[in-house]
Every structure is written in C-alpha cells, then in structure tokens.
Design an enzyme around this catalytic site. Sequence first.
Site, short mmCIF file in Angstrom:
data_model
loop_
_atom_site.label_atom_id
_atom_site.label_comp_id
_atom_site.label_asym_id
_atom_site.label_seq_id
_atom_site.Cartn_x
_atom_site.Cartn_y
_atom_site.Cartn_z
N ASP A 37 0.87 -1.17 0.00
CA ASP A 37 0.00 0.00 0.00
C ASP A 37 0.91 1.22 0.00
O ASP A 37 1.59 1.50 1.00
CB ASP A 37 -0.90 -0.01 1.24
CG ASP A 37 -1.82 1.22 1.32
OD1 ASP A 37 -1.68 2.13 0.48
OD2 ASP A 37 -2.65 1.25 2.25
N ASN A 90 3.23 2.93 -10.80
CA ASN A 90 1.99 2.94 -11.58
C ASN A 90 0.75 3.14 -10.71
O ASN A 90 -0.26 3.65 -11.21
CB ASN A 90 1.86 1.61 -12.33
CG ASN A 90 0.46 1.39 -12.86
OD1 ASN A 90 0.06 2.00 -13.84
ND2 ASN A 90 -0.30 0.51 -12.21
N TYR A 106 -7.36 15.27 -10.06
CA TYR A 106 -6.53 14.26 -10.73
C TYR A 106 -5.46 14.92 -11.59
O TYR A 106 -4.28 14.55 -11.54
CB TYR A 106 -7.42 13.36 -11.58
CG TYR A 106 -6.66 12.27 -12.31
CD1 TYR A 106 -6.24 11.13 -11.65
CD2 TYR A 106 -6.36 12.40 -13.67
CE1 TYR A 106 -5.54 10.13 -12.32
CE2 TYR A 106 -5.67 11.41 -14.35
CZ TYR A 106 -5.26 10.28 -13.67
OH TYR A 106 -4.57 9.30 -14.33
N LYS A 162 -1.28 14.66 -11.22
CA LYS A 162 -0.38 14.19 -12.26
C LYS A 162 0.59 15.29 -12.69
O LYS A 162 1.74 15.01 -13.07
CB LYS A 162 -1.18 13.67 -13.46
CG LYS A 162 -1.94 12.39 -13.18
CD LYS A 162 -1.00 11.25 -12.72
CE LYS A 162 -1.72 9.94 -12.54
NZ LYS A 162 -0.80 8.85 -12.12
N VAL A 191 -6.11 4.64 -22.29
CA VAL A 191 -5.70 3.24 -22.28
C VAL A 191 -6.82 2.41 -21.65
O VAL A 191 -7.42 2.82 -20.65
CB VAL A 191 -4.39 3.04 -21.48
CG1 VAL A 191 -3.97 1.57 -21.53
CG2 VAL A 191 -3.29 3.93 -22.00
#
Length: 309
Positions: A61, A89, A153, A157, A186
């Site tokens: 985690d 990732n 988000y 990033k 993706v």
Amino acid sequence: MATTLTAGRKSVLITGCTPGGIGHAIAEAFHAKGVFVIASARRIEVLEDLAAKGIATVQLDVTSKESIAKCKEEVTTLTSGKLDFLVNNAGRTHTVPATDLDMDDVRATYETNVFGLMAMCQAFVPLLIEAQGLIINVASLSAVVPYIFGASYCSSKGAVVSYSRCLRQELRPFGVRVTVVMAGTVRSNIANKVLPLVEGSLYEPVADLYEKRQRYSQTNNTMDTAVFANRVVNNALRPEVPLLLRAWMGRRDWFWCGGMSWVVWLGTILGEWISDMGAWRTFGLQKLKDYLVKKRIEREQLAKTAKQE
C-alpha cells in the site's frame, strides 16, 4: 512468492498491479521479456494469476509507510539489494468538478498519486543506485491539458511531472535515470465506477456531459492495455544514448503513449490555446454557457415585465 533473482537477470518492481489495469499488463510484458518481475497490490490475493506464471508478488500500500518498509525488505531479499526498474503505476482516479470537491477526497488522491510515489522513490533509491537503474513514473496527458472535471486528478499528475523533472537531475550523478510516461487513453478499470454529481452542483444542467466525461478515457481512441504495456516496456529496455539523442532513439526521458498522446504532444508545441480550445469543444461546455445565457435573458425579461406591471 517466487524464488530470488538469478545472476545476470534484471529486476523490476511495479506498483498497482490489480488485474485489468495498466500495472498488471506491464508486469506481464516485463515477464515476457525475461525480466524478474515483482508485482505488488494492496491485496496480494488479486495477484494469484501473476504468481501462477512465476512472477513474484508482494503486498504493498503506497500510502502506508509501514507497508513500503516491509515491501523494501522483501524486495531487497529477492534481488540481493539491487533493483533495475521501479515502475510507479499505482494511482487513483478522481473525476469531480473543482467546485464540488471534498478536500478529504482530494487528500486521498494526492496520498496515492503523489505522496505515495515520492515515498516509493525515496525508499528504493539505494537499490536503484546499486543497479544504476531506471525509475518509471506513470503520469498522464491530463498533466498538461485542462481535462474537464478532473482538477484534482490533473493537478496530482502535474505534480508527478514536476517532481520527476527535479528527481531526474538529482539522481543523475548517481547513474539513476527517470522516465515519465505521459499516458493517454488506455483500456483499464478506471471508468467502472461512475459517480453522480453532488446535489446542487453548478453542473446539474449538463449532467449528461459529466457522465460522458467519466467514460471518456475508455471511449475515445483507447489503446489496448497490452499494446500500451509492451511499448512502455520496450522503451525501458532500450539502450542508453547521449541526452541530445534521446528524443529520437534509445530510452526516452519522456514517453508519450496511449490514445490521443501525439495529438496532445503537438498541442504542447503549438501553444496552450490549442489545448484549451480542444478541451472546450471536446467536452461540450458551450452547451452549459448557452444554457446560462438563456436563463439570464429569461430572468431579465421577467424582471422587466414585473417592473412594467
């Protein structure tokens, strides 16, 4: 868990390897190339299919200091203290209008997408230095475009991108490289859970646009997960070349991959106005503007009529 690393074989640790996601596909792609893979997830039982293929699995985690420390101990034992690749990732999607954000939810997004990634790099740098290895941080096109309803988000990033640029320079003297994957659309599980707008949201008049936006990455030029993973792995395994040549050959510092990636890359060259115009048209916010203009005119007409009476 698989046996320890054999001599001469490269090793990789990948975070966020839940089936159906990018990390899982990257683990399979590295394994197919003969790399010793250590796949991780918060719940180790979801990695049984990878373990059956001879891939090492560990519980991890990235938001837990204790979990990272335990993972480091296991990886150190498996690899004899050397790690060739670290793939950060693990991530958390967060699609909510900026004016509707719950700050605790924002903090949870940053804990996974930013702070967890930073903690992983800090913990595993000693192993990477021993191998003069490579850190692969999975970012997103949303770091450089206004991905509507994704302020939390996108900003997380964007933080990954800025952090990675600094990290690349700081680790350069130690022979450790940093690649940022600018991931486009993706195929993954990211849109499996569609959240409704909060009650009273400014965007209730265009709730249909909000719902469509949540599925955007899975419905627009979406790249197959295995294809994406293979391209990322192939880039990671390319030879080292001088800095000035990396944009054309060898292992790239910036790897743009996935649906829409080259379109967005071109937009960063031509100017911010291209990205802004593209996002405005793509996500249909003119519909909301037209609605608001219509409502304002109606209010003005009602006020004028009331005044005449």
